[in-house]
Design a protein around this motif. Sequence first.
Motif, PDB file in Angstrom:
ATOM      1  N   TRP A 184       0.896  -1.315   0.009  1.00 31.80           N
ATOM      2  CA  TRP A 184       0.147   0.095  -0.028  1.00 31.80           C
ATOM      3  C   TRP A 184       1.036   1.374  -0.013  1.00 31.80           C
ATOM      4  O   TRP A 184       2.090   1.170   0.341  1.00 31.80           O
ATOM      5  CB  TRP A 184      -0.905  -0.061   1.133  1.00 31.80           C
ATOM      6  N   ASP A 185       0.250   2.468  -0.409  1.00 29.58           N
ATOM      7  CA  ASP A 185       0.988   3.502  -0.311  1.00 29.58           C
ATOM      8  C   ASP A 185       0.756   4.143   1.279  1.00 29.58           C
ATOM      9  O   ASP A 185       0.037   4.213   1.789  1.00 29.58           O
ATOM     10  CB  ASP A 185       0.109   4.680  -1.248  1.00 29.58           C
ATOM     11  N   THR A 186       2.075   4.494   1.689  1.00 31.48           N
ATOM     12  CA  THR A 186       2.074   5.143   3.094  1.00 31.48           C
ATOM     13  C   THR A 186       1.686   6.598   3.131  1.00 31.48           C
ATOM     14  O   THR A 186       1.321   6.920   4.171  1.00 31.48           O
ATOM     15  CB  THR A 186       3.569   4.942   3.688  1.00 31.48           C
ATOM     16  N   GLY A 187       1.744   7.261   2.253  1.00 30.09           N
ATOM     17  CA  GLY A 187       1.598   8.666   1.994  1.00 30.09           C
ATOM     18  C   GLY A 187       2.716   9.479   1.371  1.00 30.09           C
ATOM     19  O   GLY A 187       3.025   8.816   0.368  1.00 30.09           O
ATOM     20  N   PRO A 188       2.876  10.634   1.668  1.00 28.30           N
ATOM     21  CA  PRO A 188       3.856  11.571   0.981  1.00 28.30           C
ATOM     22  C   PRO A 188       5.297  10.852   1.002  1.00 28.30           C
ATOM     23  O   PRO A 188       5.713  10.332   2.122  1.00 28.30           O
ATOM     24  CB  PRO A 188       3.792  13.001   1.655  1.00 28.30           C
ATOM     25  N   GLY A 189       5.858  10.860  -0.156  1.00 27.12           N
ATOM     26  CA  GLY A 189       7.500  10.454  -0.031  1.00 27.12           C
ATOM     27  C   GLY A 189       8.201  11.893   0.074  1.00 27.12           C
ATOM     28  O   GLY A 189       8.376  12.605   0.827  1.00 27.12           O
ATOM     29  N   ASN A 190       8.510  12.322  -1.161  1.00 30.26           N
ATOM     30  CA  ASN A 190       9.323  13.476  -1.596  1.00 30.26           C
ATOM     31  C   ASN A 190       8.250  14.718  -2.156  1.00 30.26           C
ATOM     32  O   ASN A 190       8.740  15.765  -2.252  1.00 30.26           O
ATOM     33  CB  ASN A 190      10.428  13.339  -2.594  1.00 30.26           C
ATOM     34  N   ALA A 191       7.027  14.259  -2.294  1.00 34.26           N
ATOM     35  CA  ALA A 191       6.210  15.219  -3.224  1.00 34.26           C
ATOM     36  C   ALA A 191       6.153  16.504  -2.506  1.00 34.26           C
ATOM     37  O   ALA A 191       6.130  17.719  -2.821  1.00 34.26           O
ATOM     38  CB  ALA A 191       4.881  14.733  -3.284  1.00 34.26           C
ATOM     39  N   LEU A 192       5.888  16.521  -1.039  1.00 36.67           N
ATOM     40  CA  LEU A 192       5.496  17.884  -0.296  1.00 36.67           C
ATOM     41  C   LEU A 192       6.922  18.768  -0.209  1.00 36.67           C
ATOM     42  O   LEU A 192       6.737  20.000  -0.374  1.00 36.67           O
ATOM     43  CB  LEU A 192       4.899  17.469   0.832  1.00 36.67           C
ATOM     44  N   ILE A 193       8.063  18.076   0.025  1.00 42.83           N
ATOM     45  CA  ILE A 193       9.287  18.708   0.308  1.00 42.83           C
ATOM     46  C   ILE A 193       9.712  19.415  -1.302  1.00 42.83           C
ATOM     47  O   ILE A 193      10.197  20.438  -1.253  1.00 42.83           O
ATOM     48  CB  ILE A 193      10.265  17.866   0.648  1.00 42.83           C
ATOM     49  N   ASP A 194       9.590  18.487  -2.279  1.00 42.38           N
ATOM     50  CA  ASP A 194       9.913  18.972  -3.769  1.00 42.38           C
ATOM     51  C   ASP A 194       9.154  20.204  -3.890  1.00 42.38           C
ATOM     52  O   ASP A 194       9.615  21.032  -4.397  1.00 42.38           O
ATOM     53  CB  ASP A 194       9.559  17.663  -4.690  1.00 42.38           C
ATOM     54  N   ALA A 195       7.620  20.186  -3.682  1.00 39.93           N
ATOM     55  CA  ALA A 195       6.904  21.340  -4.055  1.00 39.93           C
ATOM     56  C   ALA A 195       7.198  22.462  -3.170  1.00 39.93           C
ATOM     57  O   ALA A 195       7.470  23.633  -3.796  1.00 39.93           O
ATOM     58  CB  ALA A 195       5.459  20.981  -3.754  1.00 39.93           C
ATOM     59  N   PRO A 236      -7.906   2.476   6.218  1.00 41.76           N
ATOM     60  CA  PRO A 236      -7.368   0.888   6.324  1.00 41.76           C
ATOM     61  C   PRO A 236      -6.596   0.388   5.137  1.00 41.76           C
ATOM     62  O   PRO A 236      -6.992   0.975   4.006  1.00 41.76           O
ATOM     63  CB  PRO A 236      -8.662   0.016   6.442  1.00 41.76           C
ATOM     64  N   GLU A 237      -5.503  -0.438   5.392  1.00 39.56           N
ATOM     65  CA  GLU A 237      -4.733  -0.910   3.882  1.00 39.56           C
ATOM     66  C   GLU A 237      -5.783  -2.121   3.323  1.00 39.56           C
ATOM     67  O   GLU A 237      -6.536  -2.657   3.953  1.00 39.56           O
ATOM     68  CB  GLU A 237      -3.511  -1.430   4.175  1.00 39.56           C
ATOM     69  N   PRO A 238      -5.683  -2.665   1.996  1.00 41.15           N
ATOM     70  CA  PRO A 238      -4.690  -1.751   1.252  1.00 41.15           C
ATOM     71  C   PRO A 238      -5.191  -0.176   0.679  1.00 41.15           C
ATOM     72  O   PRO A 238      -6.512  -0.078   0.526  1.00 41.15           O
ATOM     73  CB  PRO A 238      -4.505  -2.617  -0.169  1.00 41.15           C
ATOM     74  N   LYS A 239      -4.443   0.583   0.323  1.00 41.16           N
ATOM     75  CA  LYS A 239      -4.994   2.026  -0.034  1.00 41.16           C
ATOM     76  C   LYS A 239      -3.950   2.626  -1.040  1.00 41.16           C
ATOM     77  O   LYS A 239      -2.832   2.218  -1.032  1.00 41.16           O
ATOM     78  CB  LYS A 239      -5.125   2.662   1.175  1.00 41.16           C
ATOM     79  N   THR A 240      -4.285   3.373  -1.672  1.00 40.16           N
ATOM     80  CA  THR A 240      -3.261   4.236  -2.764  1.00 40.16           C
ATOM     81  C   THR A 240      -3.676   5.783  -2.641  1.00 40.16           C
ATOM     82  O   THR A 240      -4.838   6.119  -2.152  1.00 40.16           O
ATOM     83  CB  THR A 240      -3.466   3.609  -4.040  1.00 40.16           C
ATOM     84  N   THR A 241      -2.805   6.581  -2.834  1.00 37.70           N
ATOM     85  CA  THR A 241      -2.966   8.031  -2.901  1.00 37.70           C
ATOM     86  C   THR A 241      -2.004   8.711  -4.011  1.00 37.70           C
ATOM     87  O   THR A 241      -1.411   8.191  -4.617  1.00 37.70           O
ATOM     88  CB  THR A 241      -2.651   8.465  -1.497  1.00 37.70           C
ATOM     89  N   GLY A 242      -1.772  10.086  -4.139  1.00 40.62           N
ATOM     90  CA  GLY A 242      -1.204  10.691  -5.112  1.00 40.62           C
ATOM     91  C   GLY A 242      -1.271  12.438  -4.608  1.00 40.62           C
ATOM     92  O   GLY A 242      -1.529  12.775  -3.814  1.00 40.62           O
ATOM     93  N   ARG A 243      -0.809  12.869  -5.725  1.00 44.23           N
ATOM     94  CA  ARG A 243      -0.733  14.501  -5.580  1.00 44.23           C
ATOM     95  C   ARG A 243      -2.226  14.856  -5.398  1.00 44.23           C
ATOM     96  O   ARG A 243      -2.059  16.206  -4.864  1.00 44.23           O
ATOM     97  CB  ARG A 243      -0.155  15.063  -6.910  1.00 44.23           C
ATOM     98  N   HIS A 244      -3.172  14.322  -5.766  1.00 41.02           N
ATOM     99  CA  HIS A 244      -4.469  14.871  -5.294  1.00 41.02           C
ATOM    100  C   HIS A 244      -4.787  14.977  -3.942  1.00 41.02           C
ATOM    101  O   HIS A 244      -5.622  15.976  -3.565  1.00 41.02           O
ATOM    102  CB  HIS A 244      -5.368  13.991  -6.053  1.00 41.02           C
ATOM    103  N   GLU A 245      -4.099  14.203  -3.186  1.00 45.44           N
ATOM    104  CA  GLU A 245      -4.187  14.562  -1.561  1.00 45.44           C
ATOM    105  C   GLU A 245      -3.013  14.943  -0.871  1.00 45.44           C
ATOM    106  O   GLU A 245      -3.288  15.510   0.158  1.00 45.44           O
ATOM    107  CB  GLU A 245      -4.140  13.005  -1.085  1.00 45.44           C
TER     108      GLU A 245
END
Length: 384
Positions: A184-195, A236-245
């Motif tokens: 599953w996706d845990t949440g943000p990786g580098n996206a927030l810092i990169d932005a 709950p897992e499994p779950k997925t996310t992206g830049r929309h969140e």
Amino acid sequence: MRVCALQSGTSADGIDVLVVDAEVSGDTLSVRPVRWRTREWEPTLRRDILQASHGDALDAAAWCALDTRLGEAFAEAARDEDDLDLVVSHGQTLYHWIDDGHARGTMQLGEPSLIAEAAGCPVISHLRHADIAAGGEGAPLMAVLDRLWLAPEAAEQGTSIATVNIGGIANIQVVEPDGRVRAWDTGPGNALIDALVDRRSQGRESFDRDGALAASGRVHPQLLTLLQRHPYFSRPEPKTTGRHEFSAHTVDDVVDGLTGTRPSDADIAATLAELTAWSIAEAVRRSGAGRVLVSGGGVHNPVLMRRLAELAAPTRVASTAERGVDPDSRENLMFAVVGLLSWFGIPIEIDGPARRIAGRFTPSPRGLALPAPRPSLTRLEILP
């Protein structure tokens, strides 16, 4: 076979290109990386990618132009390689549609027919759609690689092994001794810092090099607490996310609601690194894994890696480089493996309700001749 895997992650840093030589013997797929490089996006095109992924309104003509321009860029990346038998193109993710906690659709752009024309070989694209159509989340696809790579070792040692890939979004795969994989996706990786870095530097820099900005700041407790309340973390897992969140707007909305003096950019960066490390460590804790192998761009952020190791203790955290797998090219290696499985007619399983053959086939200018389907492949050998 000689296979080229192309992709651009949610951070849109550039087109990652990996060429591998692959061979099948019995139930074992052997893969040897040959070349790895990143082709930087033309600045205007990268700006358009980020604006579209952040939700800027585009009309039909603009979407058509963006898909074509991306396809042309991927095609040029493939054209630089010789003697290819297959290109696996993940494309550029623009949107991953989550409705009521589950994936309904996904959008990766980069017209594959342009790539096939340039490379002179078939292309496999749209790798996530079949899993979503079958009721899955379409991610994380890394589960496919890890099942083949690590399941024999987990079975031999009788303990689960976790891998984490820290790209724009971070994901975890947990390989159990019985061969099952939870992912599953845990949440943000580098996206927030990169932005944050991109906006702070007015586009001159795209990531926090060596974690320097985060290292110069201090974690802001109130900001961290509010960000940890994001509803994604409690799903709950499994779950997925992206830049929309998880985008710059996510942080802006929370910062605007803080009491007291606005934190500095350095303090925000330190807090975002802590948020990422905390969310991954929480997933590691729930996984019950005995050790964790980490890949992706986040490996090069010492602030993030140090905090992840501290928060995940006593579980040991190490780079996949310790196992002979380049942490920067591991995601491309995964796409190459997924494409090869599809080429041989082998369905994949992520962490969903069904197994499906991934991807869509675009013929080469000379046509498309698929080999006879194989019953299965159960082991992956990654050669130096």
